[in-house]
Design a protein around this motif. Sequence first.
Motif, PDB file in Angstrom:
ATOM      1  N   GLN A 115       0.811  -1.205   0.000  1.00  0.00           N
ATOM      2  CA  GLN A 115       0.000   0.000   0.000  1.00  0.00           C
ATOM      3  C   GLN A 115       0.847   1.259   0.000  1.00  0.00           C
ATOM      4  O   GLN A 115       0.423   2.324  -0.449  1.00  0.00           O
ATOM      5  N   PHE A 116       2.075   1.132   0.493  1.00  0.00           N
ATOM      6  CA  PHE A 116       2.946   2.284   0.612  1.00  0.00           C
ATOM      7  C   PHE A 116       4.172   2.110  -0.295  1.00  0.00           C
ATOM      8  O   PHE A 116       4.240   1.203  -1.116  1.00  0.00           O
ATOM      9  N   SER A 117       5.146   3.005  -0.126  1.00  0.00           N
ATOM     10  CA  SER A 117       6.416   2.902  -0.846  1.00  0.00           C
ATOM     11  C   SER A 117       7.552   2.996   0.152  1.00  0.00           C
ATOM     12  O   SER A 117       7.419   3.613   1.213  1.00  0.00           O
ATOM     13  N   THR A 118       8.665   2.369  -0.176  1.00  0.00           N
ATOM     14  CA  THR A 118       9.871   2.469   0.632  1.00  0.00           C
ATOM     15  C   THR A 118      10.910   3.265  -0.143  1.00  0.00           C
ATOM     16  O   THR A 118      11.163   2.993  -1.316  1.00  0.00           O
ATOM     17  N   VAL A 119      11.492   4.258   0.523  1.00  0.00           N
ATOM     18  CA  VAL A 119      12.471   5.131  -0.112  1.00  0.00           C
ATOM     19  C   VAL A 119      13.822   4.898   0.539  1.00  0.00           C
ATOM     20  O   VAL A 119      13.939   4.878   1.777  1.00  0.00           O
ATOM     21  N   SER A 120      14.868   4.707  -0.263  1.00  0.00           N
ATOM     22  CA  SER A 120      16.206   4.433   0.264  1.00  0.00           C
ATOM     23  C   SER A 120      17.226   5.374  -0.365  1.00  0.00           C
ATOM     24  O   SER A 120      16.996   5.956  -1.416  1.00  0.00           O
ATOM     25  N   ASN A 121      18.365   5.514   0.291  1.00  0.00           N
ATOM     26  CA  ASN A 121      19.444   6.348  -0.245  1.00  0.00           C
ATOM     27  C   ASN A 121      19.969   5.746  -1.540  1.00  0.00           C
ATOM     28  O   ASN A 121      20.081   4.528  -1.675  1.00  0.00           O
ATOM     29  N   TYR A 122      20.333   6.615  -2.473  1.00  0.00           N
ATOM     30  CA  TYR A 122      20.898   6.135  -3.737  1.00  0.00           C
ATOM     31  C   TYR A 122      22.169   6.898  -4.105  1.00  0.00           C
ATOM     32  O   TYR A 122      23.198   6.292  -4.389  1.00  0.00           O
ATOM     33  N   ALA A 123      22.113   8.233  -4.119  1.00  0.00           N
ATOM     34  CA  ALA A 123      23.284   9.026  -4.515  1.00  0.00           C
ATOM     35  C   ALA A 123      23.142  10.437  -3.969  1.00  0.00           C
ATOM     36  O   ALA A 123      22.048  10.877  -3.600  1.00  0.00           O
ATOM     37  N   TYR A 124      24.266  11.149  -3.930  1.00  0.00           N
ATOM     38  CA  TYR A 124      24.225  12.554  -3.517  1.00  0.00           C
ATOM     39  C   TYR A 124      25.414  13.302  -4.109  1.00  0.00           C
ATOM     40  O   TYR A 124      26.376  12.697  -4.615  1.00  0.00           O
ATOM     41  N   GLY A 125      25.346  14.614  -4.042  1.00  0.00           N
ATOM     42  CA  GLY A 125      26.445  15.427  -4.535  1.00  0.00           C
ATOM     43  C   GLY A 125      26.237  16.885  -4.203  1.00  0.00           C
ATOM     44  O   GLY A 125      25.114  17.353  -4.013  1.00  0.00           O
ATOM     45  N   VAL A 126      27.355  17.618  -4.119  1.00  0.00           N
ATOM     46  CA  VAL A 126      27.348  19.070  -3.912  1.00  0.00           C
ATOM     47  C   VAL A 126      27.943  19.707  -5.159  1.00  0.00           C
ATOM     48  O   VAL A 126      28.999  19.266  -5.643  1.00  0.00           O
ATOM     49  N   PHE A 127      27.286  20.742  -5.670  1.00  0.00           N
ATOM     50  CA  PHE A 127      27.706  21.327  -6.948  1.00  0.00           C
ATOM     51  C   PHE A 127      27.681  22.854  -6.881  1.00  0.00           C
ATOM     52  O   PHE A 127      26.826  23.440  -6.212  1.00  0.00           O
TER      53      PHE A 127
END
Length: 352
Positions: free
Chosen positions: A81-93
């Motif tokens: 019924q719901f969604s699971t959100v997980s870390n994938y990538a990041y960056g500072v620009f």
Amino acid sequence: MKVIKFLFSFVLGSVIIASCAKINEEDNEKDPTIPINPISPDSTYVSMGIGGEFVASPLSKAGSSNDLFAVNVRRVDSNGQFSTVSNYAYGVFDDIGKAVFKLAKRYYYAFEVACIPNGKNVLYKYREGVYGVPCYSVEDGYAEVNKIVYSSNSALCIGTNDAQDRNHSQYQARYNEWSPIERYQGVCARFDPNTSDNVVVDLYRQMVGFTITIEDFTSGTVTIHGMCEDAHRYSVSAVPGQNKQVLKAVFESPTMPYIGKGEFPINIIEASEEEIKQYEYDITNFGENQVYIRYSDGESKDIILYYRFDFKFQRNTNYSLTFSLSDAIANGGISVNLVDEGDEMNNLPFEL
């Protein structure tokens, strides 16, 4: 406010090489490395674009190379019924055009983007090219400018963490809450890499303010602050011969728009476009947090005049209050009457 859209085209192969060479000639900066080998058909590269309500010069390379953009990419999975959100990538620009992420086409993704105008000069600097919150990861620590990190274990502190100003070496919220640093932020709750190679995130000014007029104010100091007493506090003191003072404070909203990780309140994948837009609108514009107004006579008296655990904030909004200090002290604080008007909110047009 004038809406300015920044759309950065997706580039590959020789086009990437040519454009990178041109950028290097202009500003002598090193672009992120993008593999020139063909990627599998189930993956794609996407570039970032920003929009929103910028009121000054464009926050791009043409505007200022001192601006900083913090980007979190989250992967979305179905969880019934719901969604699971997980870390994938990041960056500072320092140029959002350099934010080019590789995404697998079999997943949906969510994006969080924060922008600090003139960030290189106003944020805490750990060393050259490495800056404080929101350009900082608690798990990984330092995040180098224009470097993409793919990680399921870490992300940048874009959520409720206030910007870490140049005088605060600690990243924790208790030292940075109600930061006066100008900040823009926004989210894209659902992105399908099968439909586009360009992610556009609208960034909105995430500042709120208080204007407090204090009458019968002949001595001592009045201070307003949030949940953390060790963080930023805003004060005004009595002036001899005057019985009225105005306390003004403008600071980052205590509740920032971000997706975070964990279970999502709705099924992102199956939700309608209207439901996604409503969710993005709500978390972008509204939130709640604690507010204290207190009085000190500079000696032994320290009185809490006003306290609200669930003060309702709306971004880009100034809240005004006028009260008599003598009456507030006599009455043991500022009296308030909470009017129950139900759960319905006034509908406001979403700014595009």
